[in-house]
Design a protein around this motif. Sequence first.
Motif, PDB file in Angstrom:
ATOM      1  N   SER A   1      -8.370 -12.683 -18.047  1.00  0.00           N
ATOM      2  CA  SER A   1      -7.543 -13.893 -18.158  1.00  0.00           C
ATOM      3  C   SER A   1      -7.206 -14.499 -16.810  1.00  0.00           C
ATOM      4  CB  SER A   1      -6.239 -13.556 -18.897  1.00  0.00           C
ATOM      5  OG  SER A   1      -5.541 -12.527 -18.211  1.00  0.00           O
ATOM      6  N   SER A   2      -7.873 -14.059 -15.766  1.00  0.00           N
ATOM      7  CA  SER A   2      -7.572 -14.546 -14.428  1.00  0.00           C
ATOM      8  C   SER A   2      -8.852 -14.650 -13.621  1.00  0.00           C
ATOM      9  CB  SER A   2      -6.589 -13.598 -13.734  1.00  0.00           C
ATOM     10  OG  SER A   2      -6.472 -13.908 -12.367  1.00  0.00           O
ATOM     11  N   ARG A   3      -8.848 -15.517 -12.618  1.00  0.00           N
ATOM     12  CA  ARG A   3     -10.014 -15.679 -11.751  1.00  0.00           C
ATOM     13  C   ARG A   3      -9.929 -14.773 -10.524  1.00  0.00           C
ATOM     14  NH1 ARG A   3     -11.280 -21.848 -10.548  1.00  0.00           N
ATOM     15  NH2 ARG A   3     -13.161 -20.810  -9.743  1.00  0.00           N
ATOM     16  N   LYS A   4      -8.925 -13.936 -10.447  1.00  0.00           N
ATOM     17  CA  LYS A   4      -8.787 -13.050  -9.293  1.00  0.00           C
ATOM     18  C   LYS A   4      -9.975 -12.103  -9.199  1.00  0.00           C
ATOM     19  CE  LYS A   4      -3.774 -13.123  -8.761  1.00  0.00           C
ATOM     20  NZ  LYS A   4      -3.822 -13.726  -7.415  1.00  0.00           N
ATOM     21  N   GLN A   5     -10.441 -11.922  -7.994  1.00  0.00           N
ATOM     22  CA  GLN A   5     -11.622 -11.092  -7.774  1.00  0.00           C
ATOM     23  C   GLN A   5     -11.541 -10.398  -6.432  1.00  0.00           C
ATOM     24  OE1 GLN A   5     -15.146 -13.831  -6.677  1.00  0.00           O
ATOM     25  NE2 GLN A   5     -13.758 -15.176  -7.816  1.00  0.00           N
ATOM     26  N   LEU A   6     -12.331  -9.323  -6.305  1.00  0.00           N
ATOM     27  CA  LEU A   6     -12.451  -8.596  -5.048  1.00  0.00           C
ATOM     28  C   LEU A   6     -13.910  -8.602  -4.612  1.00  0.00           C
ATOM     29  CD1 LEU A   6     -10.246  -5.478  -5.876  1.00  0.00           C
ATOM     30  CD2 LEU A   6      -9.627  -7.328  -4.315  1.00  0.00           C
ATOM     31  N   TRP A   7     -14.111  -8.532  -3.314  1.00  0.00           N
ATOM     32  CA  TRP A   7     -15.455  -8.411  -2.745  1.00  0.00           C
ATOM     33  C   TRP A   7     -15.460  -7.203  -1.814  1.00  0.00           C
ATOM     34  CZ3 TRP A   7     -18.988 -13.079  -1.631  1.00  0.00           C
ATOM     35  CH2 TRP A   7     -18.928 -13.988  -2.694  1.00  0.00           C
ATOM     36  N   PRO A   8     -15.593  -5.990  -2.351  1.00  0.00           N
ATOM     37  CA  PRO A   8     -15.596  -4.798  -1.503  1.00  0.00           C
ATOM     38  C   PRO A   8     -16.841  -4.729  -0.613  1.00  0.00           C
ATOM     39  CG  PRO A   8     -15.142  -4.246  -3.805  1.00  0.00           C
ATOM     40  CD  PRO A   8     -15.649  -5.648  -3.778  1.00  0.00           C
ATOM     41  N   ILE A   9     -16.666  -4.179   0.582  1.00  0.00           N
ATOM     42  CA  ILE A   9     -17.764  -3.919   1.517  1.00  0.00           C
ATOM     43  C   ILE A   9     -17.964  -2.410   1.559  1.00  0.00           C
ATOM     44  CG2 ILE A   9     -18.607  -4.198   3.882  1.00  0.00           C
ATOM     45  CD1 ILE A   9     -16.557  -6.490   4.193  1.00  0.00           C
ATOM     46  N   GLN A  10     -19.158  -1.950   1.182  1.00  0.00           N
ATOM     47  CA  GLN A  10     -19.434  -0.521   1.123  1.00  0.00           C
ATOM     48  C   GLN A  10     -20.588  -0.161   2.053  1.00  0.00           C
ATOM     49  OE1 GLN A  10     -19.212   1.363  -2.906  1.00  0.00           O
ATOM     50  NE2 GLN A  10     -19.463  -0.733  -3.650  1.00  0.00           N
ATOM     51  N   ILE A  11     -20.596   1.107   2.462  1.00  0.00           N
ATOM     52  CA  ILE A  11     -21.707   1.610   3.267  1.00  0.00           C
ATOM     53  C   ILE A  11     -22.216   2.909   2.656  1.00  0.00           C
ATOM     54  CG2 ILE A  11     -20.876   0.581   5.413  1.00  0.00           C
ATOM     55  CD1 ILE A  11     -20.024   3.461   6.248  1.00  0.00           C
ATOM     56  N   ARG A  12     -23.475   3.228   2.939  1.00  0.00           N
ATOM     57  CA  ARG A  12     -24.084   4.485   2.518  1.00  0.00           C
ATOM     58  C   ARG A  12     -25.001   4.958   3.643  1.00  0.00           C
ATOM     59  NH1 ARG A  12     -27.524   3.603  -2.553  1.00  0.00           N
ATOM     60  NH2 ARG A  12     -28.741   2.387  -1.072  1.00  0.00           N
TER      61      ARG A  12
END
Length: 620
Positions: free
Chosen positions: A119-130
Amino acid sequence: MDDPAEEIVDAKDPYSFMQNLSLKDALVHLVIQGRASRFLIEGFLAILRKYFKAKVPKTKRTLLKTPTLIGSAIKPIQGGQLWYHGIENVLEKYFENVVPEVDAFTVDVSIDGLPLFKSSRKQLWPIQIRIVELLKHPAMIVGTFGGSKKPGSLEEFLRPLVEEINDLQRRGLKFGDKQISFSLRAFIADSPMRAALKAAMSFNAKHGCLKCTCVGTSIEVGPDSRKMIFDSINAEPRTDAGFRQRLDPLHHKEWRTPLEDIDGFDMVEGFPVSDRLHLADEGATQKVLVGLTTNLFERFVYVYPRQKEAVSTYMTKIRLPFEINRRIRSLNKLPLWKAAEYRTFLHYTSVVSLKYFCSQDGAFNNFLFYFCGLTIFSSVEHQRHWPVAKIMLDEFVRHFAKYYGRSNLISNVHNIQHIAEEVFKLGPLDSFSAYEFENNLRFVKQCVKSGTKTVEQVAGRLIERRHIIKAYNGRVQSYPQLKANGRFFISEDFSLHTQFQNRWFLTKERNIVKLIEVKKSNDSSFVIIGDLLESCEELFHAVSDNDNVLADIQLSSIDIYIFKVKCNVPTSRVEVPYRSVKCKLVPVFITSRSLLQLPVRVSPQPDSIALFPLLHTFQN
């Protein structure tokens, strides 16, 4: 053949990780993973102090070592907020108690959008490494962006990452007295994210292919609907120099990405399009299966509801080995299937079940090229066949329109022809897939309890978790192991048991054996007692069409360790040293008649079994 219906509990201890943790760290791990309430946690801590005299904190905040100044590390940028903890900070904390065994860190980076609420446009853009050299170690989150839309400025979002990568590539990392070099290998992302990170045109734009200079064609697919298709093969490849010089101006956005400033990084080869999760499992495999079961392809048999139900019943009754955690669900639930289900379907059931859908031999043979290509490129065991797999996938794409319709030549299908070049450079498909990164995103989503201060919530939980998710020099499990319930572990993720779906294996002499029991030999090693199948045959033979082929293709299923055996085949009792085991085999019953043949039989009696190698279990 025997058909035991017994079910056994997985012998692996789900809490074995606690052997390396103190009481407080074990509690932290359970609190973070279990997302328990403060009332329950602090009540449990009070019980431990009063009745067990345990030296544990009184409050949840003290137990979790929750930082109090997270907000100061979060910076406002265009479109939202950015918390960048840093690659070096994360790696130093992870290797706090251990000096890495390797001398170099080669790193893959993944960035992906994560919607938080319906019900919301809130979002995350996580930065990951491997770390490529350390396959047993987890992917790690080094920062995240949060907002109601994507970052408004790539410069603000990516510049801290770019600067740190350049710094680490110059000076490396130091753990104790050991100096470790650092280099960036690739960015792993889905098609929209790759285009966004490169400041390139969208994947479905005319000049949207990131790997070659093919030009898409816009076609009409409805009264007011158009689609971009890519029907060219072996177009001129893009190069890093050409990308930086903007030789194809229609491929680029007006702005430049900060990633171009990473020292020594190739802006074409550094963005592989062959992430199997998005390209194959949720891409081409999904498209083919959905199209066949919904009658979208004219060249295939029309499937009536009762026939679809028969195929679905057959597939859901297939019993899968221990190592495949997610079972295949009904075809009626196809829109809900996860990528892992499409992967399991492709490698272990598709060849048996999809043959019934093909009204022409050429259609099924074309699908075999796709199946064989993906199977071969999924393991170093098949490396000698990689050149053949390249031709197979090229042929699959070349003839795709003939069998599935020209309108279905979308970007994901076009990019299948680029798999080979990336596997040759980066290794088997699983070595640069997004599966591990995607699994890590589940924890990120669990960190968010409300829609306010989402970045702060994620940052807090990640900093809490880093106190317990560390590399340890603790006792390492040794293999092989024989459990009390008869389950025999050859390695951590490869076990055999007398249960029907877990007893089949292939020896290094290419003999098929059905396990009876495991016993210790005189030298304290292990010997497998089993029934050796005295005859087998190929399940299929993939051959190139005579119609304008790029090269002659001849591949028997036996060449890639796929067999067909009769249910009443003669056997002989043998003893096999465990070191002679090559791989585990997945048994799939072959029905005695077509599942689409009318009248439909939901449970036809099988007379044969197909055996497929469980791809990750190949032993050297």
